[in-house]
Enzyme design. Structure first.
Site, PDB file in Angstrom:
ATOM      1  N   GLU A  92       0.820  -1.205   0.000  1.00 39.34           N
ATOM      2  CA  GLU A  92       0.000   0.000   0.000  1.00 39.34           C
ATOM      3  C   GLU A  92       0.866   1.273   0.000  1.00 39.34           C
ATOM      4  O   GLU A  92       0.567   2.221  -0.708  1.00 39.34           O
ATOM      5  CB  GLU A  92      -0.909  -0.022   1.244  1.00 39.34           C
ATOM      6  N   ASP A  93       1.914   1.274   0.790  1.00 42.29           N
ATOM      7  CA  ASP A  93       2.647   2.524   1.034  1.00 42.29           C
ATOM      8  C   ASP A  93       4.061   2.610   0.461  1.00 42.29           C
ATOM      9  O   ASP A  93       4.743   3.609   0.669  1.00 42.29           O
ATOM     10  CB  ASP A  93       2.735   2.786   2.549  1.00 42.29           C
TER      11      ASP A  93
END
Ligand code: MN
Length: 489
Positions: free
Chosen positions: A81-82
């Site tokens: 996600e990051d």
């Protein structure tokens, strides 16, 4: 609220070993080093290194006795996600199971509470549908618990939304899955952000009664231990358990805020070795103290819909004080606290032992079981039926709203689901940031954006070859039908 959490990888490994001596430490270290490198330079809103959050999540999972794959996925849960890390890389480095867990958690990250009642149910369902492996939800809960612990670093509006989401979605799901302890933690951490004044009122109100009850029970616990010993009942533990704050609050509201009506502010728990001992212990308690009428509950013979098992009784104890007893075996105790998660605990511990293999209850079977046993919460459970899951997908608008569609639905179906006009003028679609054909079949978790062209006259009759929803089909038919001379509709 605690803000700093300086969990190290050593803490995670220590907690893991304490619960599971046979854990694969080298693998866990590898996942740690990989995540650490991926998050290098990233900071959280608290100012801490990002990795602190991943370590705290993993430590929580280790505490719950989860297996290696889950703890690894906990360490890696935000990498896709990051950071630039892809699912393919995770699969290559750590295998498909860990990769699926990380992917599942990333998908759930998109689930946002929008404060609109009708969405809540569909969000809950979506969570369950998207998390094909229940461990995804367990990781998400651990992630949430750390986020709630560090919520002070966020602006007030965001605090409230995250706290609402935690109670309405994650705590509710934890409860359905019989994870009582996890639910309690999620609710208690969210409570002060949702109802700050009530929270202060309650903590003040119970402070003294709580201390008094604790002191009182100290003697009773000693007495119970002596009684059990005299009767040759080998207990695992006899202890007091304070009721979780938020559930105490809800119970108080049902009793006109009258604390004297709450008998389990602190309940007395007796944990014994087997079911027979549970009933013997109950008999002994009743031999010494008179039970209140209608307060004896046998959740062993008839477990609660979420799988909870225990014997409950409320008695007039020494000096006329009213005390609730909860009697169960060690196995029931772990299952009551950790529900579905407990299956992985037992599994992880039995893995290396030869012979006796513990059968893991499949995820869907568990839901079916909850379903069958539920009488009261019929509505929710109906919506959890396996066939509903199988045939529905949940996709997102770019704003994070959830759109529920039947399996096989295309971007055109999605457009019509949002608005008839959008469907009629639909000219293109972006799925997960990539331009796609409007007949692209969508899958759960996709983020879909529709382009519309106002100059467009209306839908193309060819769309009828691929749309699956009635809304889209009937609208396309209506708009593309040749006008007839008759005036019928
Ligand atoms: Mn996270």
């Amino acid at each position: 609220m605690t803000v700093t959490t300086n969990t190290t990888i050593q803490d995670v490994l220590r907690k893991t070993r304490a619960k599971r001596p046979m854990a694969d430490i080298a693998l866990l270290k590898k996942a740690y080093e990989f995540a650490e490198a991926a998050h290098e330079g990233q900071k959280r809103k608290t100012g801490e290194n990002y990795m602190c959050h991943c370590l705290a999540t993993a430590a929580q999972l280790a505490d719950w006795g989860m297996d290696d794959e889950t703890i690894m996925a906990g360490l890696l849960h935000d990498t896709v996600e990051d950071t630039d890390v892809t699912i393919e890389t995770i699969t290559k480095e750590f295998g498909p199971t860990v990769a699926q867990l990380v992917e599942g958690v990333s998908k759930l990250t998109k689930v946002k509470y929008r404060g609109i009642d009708r969405y809540v149910e569909s969000l809950r369902r979506m969570c369950l549908a998207m998390a094909k492996d229940a461990r995804v939800i367990i990781i998400k809960c651990a992630d949430r618990i750390h986020n709630l612990r560090t919520l002070d670093a966020l602006p007030p509006e965001k605090q409230k939304r995250i706290a609402m989401e935690s109670i309405e979605i994650y705590a509710a799901i934890a409860n359905r899955l019989g994870m009582g302890e996890i639910r309690g933690q999620l609710e208690d951490l969210s409570f002060p952000y949702i109802l700050p004044e009530e929270y202060v009122w309650l903590t003040k109100k119970i402070e003294k009664p709580y201390e008094a009850k604790k002191a009182y029970l100290k003697n009773i616990i000693a007495k119970v231990k002596r009684i059990l010993k005299e009767n040759d009942i080998k207990y695992v533990s006899v202890h007091g358990r304070g009721k979780h704050l938020y559930s105490l609050y809800k119970k108080l509201l049902q009793h006109n805020r009258d604390l004297s009506k709450i008998y389990d502010l602190i309940a007395l728990r007796i944990i014994v070795k087997d079911v027979a001992d549970c009933y013997t212990a109950l008999g002994l308690v009743h031999e010494y103290w008179t039970p209140l009428k209608g307060r004896i509950k046998d959740y062993i013979a008839q477990q609660k819909p979420n799988g909870y098992q225990s014997l409950h009784t409320t008695v007039f104890c020494d000096q006329g004080e009213i005390v609730e007893f909860q009697i169960r075996t060690q196995k029931m105790h772990i299952e009551n606290e950790f529900g579905v998660a407990a299956h992985w605990q037992f599994k992880a511990n039995n893995k290396k032992k030869r012979g006796k293999k513990k059968e893991l209850m499949p995820w869907m079977k568990q839901i079916e079981k909850i379903q069958k046993e539920a009488v009261n919460e019929k509505q929710f459970l109906e919506s959890m039926k396996g066939d509903v899951f199988k045939n529905r997908i949940f996709v997102f608008t770019p704003q994070g709203d959830v759109i529920e569609l039947p399996e096989g639905a295309t971007a055109v179906d999605f457009a019509y689901q949002i608005h008839t006009d959008l469907g009629n003028h639909c000219s293109g679609a972006k799925v997960n940031d990539k331009i796609q054909n409007i007949k692209t079949v969508l899958k759960s978790g996709d983020v879909v954006e529709i382009f519309s062209d106002k100059k467009r006259k209306g839908p193309n009759p060819d769309w009828l070859d691929f749309v699956v929803t009635n809304t889209a089909r009937s609208q396309i038919k209506k708009m593309t039908q040749k006008p007839t001379l008759t005036a019928d509709q």
